[in-house]
Design a protein around this motif. Structure first.
Motif, PDB file in Angstrom:
ATOM      1  N   VAL A   9       0.890  -1.004  -0.126  1.00  0.00           N
ATOM      2  CA  VAL A   9      -0.073  -0.145  -0.106  1.00  0.00           C
ATOM      3  C   VAL A   9       0.878   1.124  -0.007  1.00  0.00           C
ATOM      4  O   VAL A   9       0.671   2.374  -0.783  1.00  0.00           O
ATOM      5  N   PHE A  10       1.983   1.297   0.650  1.00  0.00           N
ATOM      6  CA  PHE A  10       2.674   2.242   0.894  1.00  0.00           C
ATOM      7  C   PHE A  10       3.243   2.783  -0.577  1.00  0.00           C
ATOM      8  O   PHE A  10       3.605   3.782  -0.882  1.00  0.00           O
ATOM      9  N   SER A  11       3.853   1.656  -0.975  1.00  0.00           N
ATOM     10  CA  SER A  11       4.542   2.145  -2.409  1.00  0.00           C
ATOM     11  C   SER A  11       3.648   2.586  -3.311  1.00  0.00           C
ATOM     12  O   SER A  11       3.903   3.419  -4.286  1.00  0.00           O
ATOM     13  N   ALA A  12       2.395   1.807  -3.760  1.00  0.00           N
ATOM     14  CA  ALA A  12       1.577   2.338  -4.361  1.00  0.00           C
ATOM     15  C   ALA A  12       1.006   3.765  -4.362  1.00  0.00           C
ATOM     16  O   ALA A  12       0.938   4.560  -4.994  1.00  0.00           O
ATOM     17  N   THR A  13       0.911   4.017  -3.066  1.00  0.00           N
ATOM     18  CA  THR A  13       0.603   5.550  -2.412  1.00  0.00           C
ATOM     19  C   THR A  13       1.708   6.426  -2.816  1.00  0.00           C
ATOM     20  O   THR A  13       1.412   7.562  -3.506  1.00  0.00           O
ATOM     21  N   CYS A  14       2.905   6.113  -2.660  1.00  0.00           N
ATOM     22  CA  CYS A  14       3.942   7.166  -3.156  1.00  0.00           C
ATOM     23  C   CYS A  14       4.066   7.228  -4.417  1.00  0.00           C
ATOM     24  O   CYS A  14       4.383   8.419  -5.072  1.00  0.00           O
ATOM     25  N   PHE A  15       3.894   6.117  -5.261  1.00  0.00           N
ATOM     26  CA  PHE A  15       4.038   6.081  -6.987  1.00  0.00           C
ATOM     27  C   PHE A  15       2.888   7.168  -7.249  1.00  0.00           C
ATOM     28  O   PHE A  15       3.043   7.985  -8.172  1.00  0.00           O
ATOM     29  N   THR A  16       1.675   7.170  -6.438  1.00  0.00           N
ATOM     30  CA  THR A  16       0.783   7.851  -6.906  1.00  0.00           C
ATOM     31  C   THR A  16       1.099   9.363  -6.414  1.00  0.00           C
ATOM     32  O   THR A  16       0.807  10.211  -7.428  1.00  0.00           O
ATOM     33  N   TYR A  45       9.912  15.641  -5.933  1.00  0.00           N
ATOM     34  CA  TYR A  45       9.698  14.250  -6.647  1.00  0.00           C
ATOM     35  C   TYR A  45      10.495  13.048  -5.945  1.00  0.00           C
ATOM     36  O   TYR A  45       9.910  12.001  -5.738  1.00  0.00           O
ATOM     37  N   LEU A  46      11.543  13.561  -5.668  1.00  0.00           N
ATOM     38  CA  LEU A  46      12.442  12.362  -5.039  1.00  0.00           C
ATOM     39  C   LEU A  46      12.102  12.206  -3.513  1.00  0.00           C
ATOM     40  O   LEU A  46      12.161  10.948  -2.981  1.00  0.00           O
ATOM     41  N   ALA A  79      21.508   8.228  -1.531  1.00  0.00           N
ATOM     42  CA  ALA A  79      21.126   9.104  -2.614  1.00  0.00           C
ATOM     43  C   ALA A  79      20.345   9.854  -2.177  1.00  0.00           C
ATOM     44  O   ALA A  79      20.745  11.229  -2.637  1.00  0.00           O
ATOM     45  N   GLY A  80      19.306   9.612  -1.445  1.00  0.00           N
ATOM     46  CA  GLY A  80      18.516  10.745  -0.731  1.00  0.00           C
ATOM     47  C   GLY A  80      19.137  11.796  -0.113  1.00  0.00           C
ATOM     48  O   GLY A  80      19.037  12.972  -0.169  1.00  0.00           O
ATOM     49  N   CYS A  81      19.847  11.357   0.723  1.00  0.00           N
ATOM     50  CA  CYS A  81      20.731  12.376   1.740  1.00  0.00           C
ATOM     51  C   CYS A  81      21.561  13.346   0.898  1.00  0.00           C
ATOM     52  O   CYS A  81      21.761  14.295   1.035  1.00  0.00           O
ATOM     53  N   LEU A  82      22.260  12.570  -0.249  1.00  0.00           N
ATOM     54  CA  LEU A  82      23.215  13.439  -0.949  1.00  0.00           C
ATOM     55  C   LEU A  82      22.188  14.590  -1.792  1.00  0.00           C
ATOM     56  O   LEU A  82      22.903  15.715  -1.918  1.00  0.00           O
ATOM     57  N   ALA A  83      21.425  14.111  -2.325  1.00  0.00           N
ATOM     58  CA  ALA A  83      20.457  15.041  -3.229  1.00  0.00           C
ATOM     59  C   ALA A  83      19.983  15.984  -2.241  1.00  0.00           C
ATOM     60  O   ALA A  83      19.735  17.169  -2.679  1.00  0.00           O
ATOM     61  N   THR A  84      19.466  16.040  -1.057  1.00  0.00           N
ATOM     62  CA  THR A  84      18.978  16.697  -0.001  1.00  0.00           C
ATOM     63  C   THR A  84      19.917  17.678   0.474  1.00  0.00           C
ATOM     64  O   THR A  84      19.779  18.719   0.491  1.00  0.00           O
ATOM     65  N   VAL A  85      21.178  17.189   0.752  1.00  0.00           N
ATOM     66  CA  VAL A  85      22.193  18.130   1.012  1.00  0.00           C
ATOM     67  C   VAL A  85      22.513  19.050   0.175  1.00  0.00           C
ATOM     68  O   VAL A  85      22.853  19.991   0.566  1.00  0.00           O
ATOM     69  N   VAL A 139       7.741  10.456   4.055  1.00  0.00           N
ATOM     70  CA  VAL A 139       6.608  10.908   3.095  1.00  0.00           C
ATOM     71  C   VAL A 139       6.091  12.145   3.970  1.00  0.00           C
ATOM     72  O   VAL A 139       5.324  13.000   3.208  1.00  0.00           O
ATOM     73  N   ALA A 140       5.771  12.135   5.207  1.00  0.00           N
ATOM     74  CA  ALA A 140       5.340  13.289   5.798  1.00  0.00           C
ATOM     75  C   ALA A 140       6.367  14.628   5.362  1.00  0.00           C
ATOM     76  O   ALA A 140       5.667  15.745   5.393  1.00  0.00           O
ATOM     77  N   LEU A 141       7.397  14.238   5.534  1.00  0.00           N
ATOM     78  CA  LEU A 141       8.342  15.489   5.281  1.00  0.00           C
ATOM     79  C   LEU A 141       8.068  15.986   3.701  1.00  0.00           C
ATOM     80  O   LEU A 141       8.137  17.008   3.218  1.00  0.00           O
ATOM     81  N   GLY A 142       7.704  15.280   2.951  1.00  0.00           N
ATOM     82  CA  GLY A 142       7.427  15.453   1.325  1.00  0.00           C
ATOM     83  C   GLY A 142       6.318  16.120   1.464  1.00  0.00           C
ATOM     84  O   GLY A 142       6.388  17.120   0.593  1.00  0.00           O
ATOM     85  N   HIS A 143       5.385  15.708   2.191  1.00  0.00           N
ATOM     86  CA  HIS A 143       4.060  16.662   2.077  1.00  0.00           C
ATOM     87  C   HIS A 143       4.228  17.983   2.444  1.00  0.00           C
ATOM     88  O   HIS A 143       3.759  19.006   2.294  1.00  0.00           O
TER      89      HIS A 143
END
Length: 159
Positions: A9-16, A45-46, A79-85, A139-143
């Protein structure tokens, strides 16, 4: 809830959410034309894509093959850490800085949990469950990023 069901459910939600974010960025093509803003919306997006990918790897590895999800979580979190830095150094807005710093902290915890899965015992969880809670935080931080961009850009365009 079963962990496999959660990750499905989590993956499907994130892709949505990735798809919905694409729709938001199409509403104002000037977002893509500005290099600074393009990096910022790429960060959003990331914020949804990377947790979605981790969720898929968790489904593939599951409890039976923990090396699969552990290695993938470490690599994707790095990868997420580097992109966010990289994004953290491009802006000086306090709200964005706080959200991005929080994301970096969570990515570090995700990677550390992949390296040291026994740490989940400290809170009475299985490692894959502890990772699930950390992904929910991402995901909450993404929101929060989405909210900031929508409110900030709406305020800027109405000024």
């Amino acid at each position: 809830m079963d962990v496999n069901t959660f990750y499905a459910v989590f993956s499907a939600t994130c892709f949505t959410l990735v798809g919905l974010w694409w729709g938001v960025t199409l509403r104002d093509t000037s977002w893509v034309g500005d290099p600074v803003r393009r990096r910022a919306i790429g960060g959003v997006y990331l914020a949804f894509l990377l947790p979605a990918l981790m969720g898929l790897f968790a489904q593939v590895g599951g409890v039976e093959q923990p090396a699969i999800w552990r290695v993938s979580f470490i690599v994707i979190a790095a990868a997420g850490c580097l992109a966010t830095v990289r994004l953290l150094t491009s802006g000086h807005e306090p709200a964005l800085t706080a959200i991005r710093a929080g994301s970096i902290a969570v990515y570090v915890l995700v990677a550390l949990m992949g390296v040291f899965p026994g740490a989940a015992d400290l809170v009475g969880l299985r490692p894959i469950q502890a990772e699930a809670l950390l992904l929910v935080l991402l995901v909450a931080l993404g929101h929060a990023l989405v909210w900031h961009h929508l409110v900030h850009d709406t305020a800027a365009s109405s000024a």
